[in-house]
Design an enzyme around this catalytic site. Structure first.
Site, PDB file in Angstrom:
ATOM      1  N   GLY A  19       8.734   1.492   7.880  1.00 28.29           N
ATOM      2  CA  GLY A  19       8.726   0.329   7.014  1.00 28.29           C
ATOM      3  C   GLY A  19       7.520   0.326   6.097  1.00 28.29           C
ATOM      4  N   VAL A  57       3.940  -0.805   4.194  1.00 29.38           N
ATOM      5  CA  VAL A  57       2.604  -1.188   4.649  1.00 29.38           C
ATOM      6  C   VAL A  57       1.950  -2.012   3.544  1.00 29.38           C
ATOM      7  CG1 VAL A  57       0.356  -0.381   5.452  1.00 29.38           C
ATOM      8  CG2 VAL A  57       2.420   0.907   6.033  1.00 29.38           C
ATOM      9  N   ASP A 115       3.528  13.197  16.178  1.00 28.37           N
ATOM     10  CA  ASP A 115       3.821  13.049  14.746  1.00 28.37           C
ATOM     11  C   ASP A 115       2.530  13.190  13.942  1.00 28.37           C
ATOM     12  OD1 ASP A 115       5.456  12.739  12.568  1.00 28.37           O
ATOM     13  OD2 ASP A 115       5.392  10.548  12.594  1.00 28.37           O
ATOM     14  N   LEU A 171       0.814  -1.213   0.000  1.00 31.32           N
ATOM     15  CA  LEU A 171       0.000   0.000   0.000  1.00 31.32           C
ATOM     16  C   LEU A 171       0.845   1.259   0.000  1.00 31.32           C
ATOM     17  CD1 LEU A 171      -2.697  -1.024   2.651  1.00 31.32           C
ATOM     18  CD2 LEU A 171      -2.939  -1.025   0.168  1.00 31.32           C
TER      19      LEU A 171
END
Length: 574
Positions: A268, A270, A381, A262
């Protein structure tokens, strides 16, 4: 009259001082009418009563006390549903007197015709044939039956006793009931043993699973050239989401194929996965080869498992081993907000009403984190790529790897390890490592301005002033031209008063002094209220390229962050 039903004449004897029976009628006790009741046989020799064969006393208690007047009843019921077949067994007796007064006498040619006549009368209880063409039939109860002596005979009488077939049927039914009960008992017994065996086997498997899962909870793997086990010595937090083995996740993602990818997250890639039953999931991986993010991974699992809100992405499970650290989230088919608002074509799919709903949704999600959840959480974030959209474009805040919990009423903290995304970080966090719920408020303000304008805060510069998006928005605000900030595709669909209100709130959120920024609960009131007079914002913190700092005003206050080579400066507003 005596108690036995006889009329007696007695005389008194002075010599014996007793009554002497002079005369009695009837003379024999068995001649008393109905002495033994219906279907009872009187035995004069033994001075007792008995029931016909196939009959039983109606009341055992009365018969025990020598009261026979209640008589006898059949042990089996009569069958009257078919008169063409002899279903009722007959008791044949020729040493017994005939019952009192038969009901019917008919003339027949032979004994078999007398038997046929009995079939045609279901109420018939007995019959006899005198051998000279006379058939006597009794209906109803039989009275005054007497047992004859051994040398006495009488006409043979045939008495109905009830159906042998019915008795056999009852026996068969009883046998079936007994067999069924035995089978049911055996099935229950076998089922009980099977259940106990299954529970014991499941318990053993659960114990092994708990042992394995407990190991995963208390040990977090970190890779630095080779896999190591990091003991979780200072934490006893339990994880409220299930652990999934890597094999299950590999099957769901087709071995992490590129077709299922995706996008790329902060730590990392997805992937999209599909569990049995067409259950779609998002699989966020943290590769051990990245050498970063293990603490953030652990933080995200333990933290988001305790949160539940419609505007927060839901964690479904996790997996951890020596090579991979994986989080399983609910699948968001429309991916993230940044994909839409920063794309020249996809941005047209989000009209103003939908963007306004997204702004309200993420405001509610942040307010839940700051004020309404059982934990006070600072996201740290918050940005457009961490706002996911479901199939109906409802926003959900994701990526809690950098989130921090603050205790009680504390709303701020400090860190020496500054992590986040520049362009969304508040100046006090980027420069001093000081973060608070007001740091998230600053990030929210940036996201709102990006959602309205369709432009990124970083990378957007007006050529003559080298301003970022915040500076450009502030410039338009001071010139009272803030409507020019809105993306062109929204000009026709937007509600201008709502746009101006959102820009006003966003500028309040990005003010340089954290104390001047509103809480998220106040932001929701300002965004959702009608006719509310909003305060005027003060100057936000501006970020410009470092090579332009030499031309900045000497009165400007400048801060340099060396690892990102940006300068945060303050410029005069209106």
């Amino acid at each position: 009259m005596g108690v036995l039903g006889q009329i007696m004449q007695q005389t008194w004897l002075d010599g014996s001082i007793d009554w002497n029976l002079f005369w009695a009628q009837p003379r024999k006790q068995c001649d008393v009418y109905a002495k033994c009741g219906a279907f009872g046989v009187c035995d004069e020799a033994n001075a007792t009563c008995n029931c016909l064969s196939g009959y039983k006393p109606r009341s055992d208690r009365e018969w025990i006390s020598n009261d026979y007047s209640s008589g006898c009843v059949r042990e089996r019921n009569l069958q009257c549903d078919a008169v063409t077949d002899d279903k009722d067994s007959l008791w044949i007796n020729s040493i017994m007197t005939l019952p009192a007064s038969q009901d019917t006498n008919i003339t027949v040619g032979e004994a078999s015709q007398c038997r046929s006549a009995r079939f045609n009368n279901c109420s018939c209880t007995a019959y006899t044939y005198d051998g000279s063409r006379t058939c006597s039939i009794w209906t109803g109860d039989l009275f005054n039956l007497q047992q004859l002596g051994n040398n006495e005979t009488e006409r043979t009488i045939f008495v109905k006793r009830g159906s042998e077939a019915q008795n056999k049927a009852k026996k068969v039914m009883m046998q079936k009931a007994i067999v069924s009960s035995i089978i049911a008992f055996m099935v229950l017994l076998i089922g009980s043993f099977s259940y106990i065996y299954y529970r014991r086997k499941t318990a053993k498997r659960a114990d092994r699973s708990k042992g394995n899962q407990g190991a995963h909870i208390s040990h977090w793997h970190k890779v630095e050239g080779e896999a190591k086990v990091l003991m979780n010595e200072n934490s006893d937090e339990a994880i409220d989401v299930p652990y999934f083995p890597l094999e299950t996740i590999l099957a769901a993602t087709n071995n992490f194929s590129n077709a299922n990818k995706l996008g790329q997250g902060g730590f990392g890639p997805v992937y999209k996965g599909t569990f049995p039953g067409e259950k779609e999931i998002a699989v966020k991986t943290l590769s051990s080869h990245s050498g970063q993010g293990i603490d953030e991974f652990k933080n995200e699992v333990t933290l988001i498992a305790k949160l539940q809100h419609r505007n927060l992405v839901r964690l479904l499970g996790y997996c951890i081993n020596a090579m991979e650290h994986i989080l399983l989230y609910e699948y968001m088919p429309n991916k993230s907000l940044d994909i839409f608002i920063f794309d020249g074509t996809l941005c047209q799919l989000l009209d103003w009403n939908k963007r306004y709903d997204i702004i309200l949704g993420i405001a509610r999600g942040l307010a839940y984190l700051h004020h309404d959840s059982r934990l006070r959480i600072i996201h740290r974030d918050f940005k457009t790529s961490n706002i996911l959209l479901d199939e109906e474009m409802n926003p959900k805040i994701s990526d809690f790897g950098l989130a921090r919990i603050v205790e009680g009423k504390i709303t701020e903290a400090n860190t020496k390890k500054i992590m986040g995304t520049y362009g969304y970080m508040s100046p006090e966090y980027a420069l001093d490592g000081s973060f608070s719920i007001k740091s998230d408020v600053f990030s929210f303000g940036v996201v709102v301005l990006e959602t309205i304008s369709g432009r990124r805060n970083t990378g957007f510069y007006q050529s003559e002033n080298a301003l970022n998006l915040l500076g450009y928005a502030w410039k338009l605000w001071t010139e009272e031209e803030e409507i020019q900030l809105i993306e062109k595709s929204l000009l026709e669909s937007c509600n201008r008063s709502e746009v101006i209100k959102c820009i006003n709130v966003a500028l309040l959120c990005v003010q340089e002094d954290p104390n001047d920024r509103p809480n998220m609960s106040d932001v929701i009131l300002m965004l959702g209220g009608e006719g509310i007079s909003l305060p005027q914002p003060s100057r936000p913190a501006f970020v410009i390229r470092k090579h332009t700092t030499s031309t900045s005003s000497s009165s400007s206050k400048q801060y340099i962050v060396s690892n990102n080579q940006v300068t945060i400066t303050v410029e005069e507003g209106r």
